[in-house]
Write an enzyme that holds these catalytic residues in place. Structure first.
Site, mmCIF file in Angstrom:
data_model
loop_
_atom_site.group_PDB
_atom_site.id
_atom_site.type_symbol
_atom_site.label_atom_id
_atom_site.label_comp_id
_atom_site.label_asym_id
_atom_site.label_seq_id
_atom_site.Cartn_x
_atom_site.Cartn_y
_atom_site.Cartn_z
ATOM 1 C CD GLU A 277 -2.990 1.373 0.716
ATOM 2 O OE1 GLU A 277 -3.016 0.937 -0.444
ATOM 3 O OE2 GLU A 277 -3.947 1.960 1.245
ATOM 4 C CB THR B 293 -4.990 7.791 -1.990
ATOM 5 O OG1 THR B 293 -6.265 7.158 -2.001
ATOM 6 C CG2 THR B 293 -4.552 8.015 -0.565
HETATM 7 N N1 HSE Z 1 -5.809 8.217 5.681
HETATM 8 C C1 HSE Z 1 -5.697 8.117 4.255
HETATM 9 C C2 HSE Z 1 -5.911 9.491 3.652
HETATM 10 C C3 HSE Z 1 -6.721 7.158 3.750
HETATM 11 O O1 HSE Z 1 -6.903 10.122 4.009
HETATM 12 O O2 HSE Z 1 -5.101 9.924 2.843
HETATM 13 C C4 HSE Z 1 -6.711 6.993 2.266
HETATM 14 O O3 HSE Z 1 -7.652 6.019 1.913
#
Ligand code: HSE
Length: 338
Positions: free
Chosen positions: A129, A180
């Site tokens: 990931e 992301t």
């Molecule tokens: N905590 C991460 C973000 C989760 O908000 O960038 C991404 O799925």
């Protein structure tokens, strides 16, 4: 075992003030992976089916194969594996799609070699990931272990929190993508002390409320003045959808992970259904096609499923998502260019 099929559930990360540290696995949606041992010593990705749009098929870029490779290394195995990935989660949805593939890849390898060690699968999936969407464990942890999970800054320290019995989560997913990695690049490096302290206090309140089983107190603390305001513009109509969710009876509403999915909290099934309808309509008012559904917490996390499992009704979720993503390709592509 020569062959195994696993299912890894979708997840909602952040849950408001828990940025990068709190996440929950949800029922009904996820990725499935069929894996078989090969003598080649390589990890191959024979097929990617389901919601494939934008999903890398190169085994060096797909989190399922990257995690499988990491798990083989951690287990000290010289064999290879061949993978068939069935994506039930679209890329860039905010529902932990890359984490689900990673966890599925790592867990399949553990099961194939008779080493059902979730801590090891967690480490392998985290590595994969991190390679594609940055270091954060708030999707990978609940996807692996199930339930609601709080992760420390050292991810090997994680804690499963009790889930209030009446908790219902409503998810609304518009036909857009938010990558992301990009959504992390726009975050501020420094935040005001007052905002940081408010978020810490709210997260602590959520943990306490979870232990008391109070959905209302849990939801009342879901306010985030650090990440949500910076990312809101990535989701057309975000504040309108949130307002309509709250008007319809939601106890809280915020961005799921990096978005564009939006989650709302309710403590009653009928209210939750009403909130889902309002959120879908609110997106439509912004010309945005969306699916909205009510879900519960998946307490099991990644698991082995029977080879016929894909045909069962429980896997209807992806059909729903395919509808919305199939219909609005132009928007998806625009979203891609974020
Ligand atoms: N905590 C991460 C973000 C989760 O908000 O960038 C991404 O799925």
């Amino acid at each position: 075992m020569e062959r195994v099929q696993v299912f890894a559930p979708a997840t909602v990360a952040n849950l408001g003030p828990g940025f990068d540290h709190l996440g929950v696995a949800i029922s009904g949606l996820g990725d499935a992976l069929l894996a078989e041992i090969t003598p080649t010593g390589r990890v191959t990705l024979a097929s990617v089916t389901g919601l494939t749009d934008g999903i890398p098929t190169d085994p060096e870029q797909n989190t399922a194969s990257l995690a499988a490779k990491a798990a083989l290394r951690l287990l000290g195995r010289k064999e290879g594996v061949n993978l068939h990935l069935h994506k039930g989660l679209p890329i860039g949805s905010g529902l932990g799609g890359s984490a689900a593939s990673a966890v599925a890849g790592a867990w399949a390898v553990c099961c194939l070699f008779g080493r059902e060690n979730k801590e090891l699968a967690f480490r392998a999936a985290l590595e994969a990931e991190a390679a594609v969407s940055g270091i954060h464990a708030d999707n990978v942890a609940p996807c692996t272990f199930g339930g609601m999970v709080l992760v420390n800054e050292d991810p090997s320290h994680w804690e499963r929190l009790p889930v209030p019995r009446r908790l219902r989560l409503v998810l609304a997913l518009p036909s857009l993508k938010v990558i992301t990695r990009h959504a992390r690049q726009i975050l501020p490096e420094r935040v005001p002390l007052s905002a940081s302290m408010a978020n810490s206090a709210r997260l602590a309140t959520m943990v306490a409320a979870a232990y008391r089983g109070s959905v209302r107190d849990f939801a009342a603390a879901i306010k985030d003045e650090i990440v949500e305001p910076v990312r809101a513009h990535l989701i057309p109509g975000f504040y309108h959808v949130k307002e309509k969710a709250l008007e319809a009876g939601a106890l809280a509403c915020s961005i799921s992970g990096a978005g564009p999915a939006i989650f709302a909290v309710a403590d009653d099934e009928l209210i939750a259904q009403r909130v889902a309808c309002s959120m879908k309509e609110a997106f439509a008012a912004f010309g945005c096609n969306a699916v909205a559904f009510v879900t519960r917490v998946d307490r099991r996390g990644v698991r082995v499923v029977s080879p016929k499992w894909r045909d069962r009704k429980t896997f209807a979720g992806p059909q729903l998502l395919k509808q919305v993503h199939g219909e609005n390709r132009e928007r998806i592509e625009r979203g891609n260019a974020l």
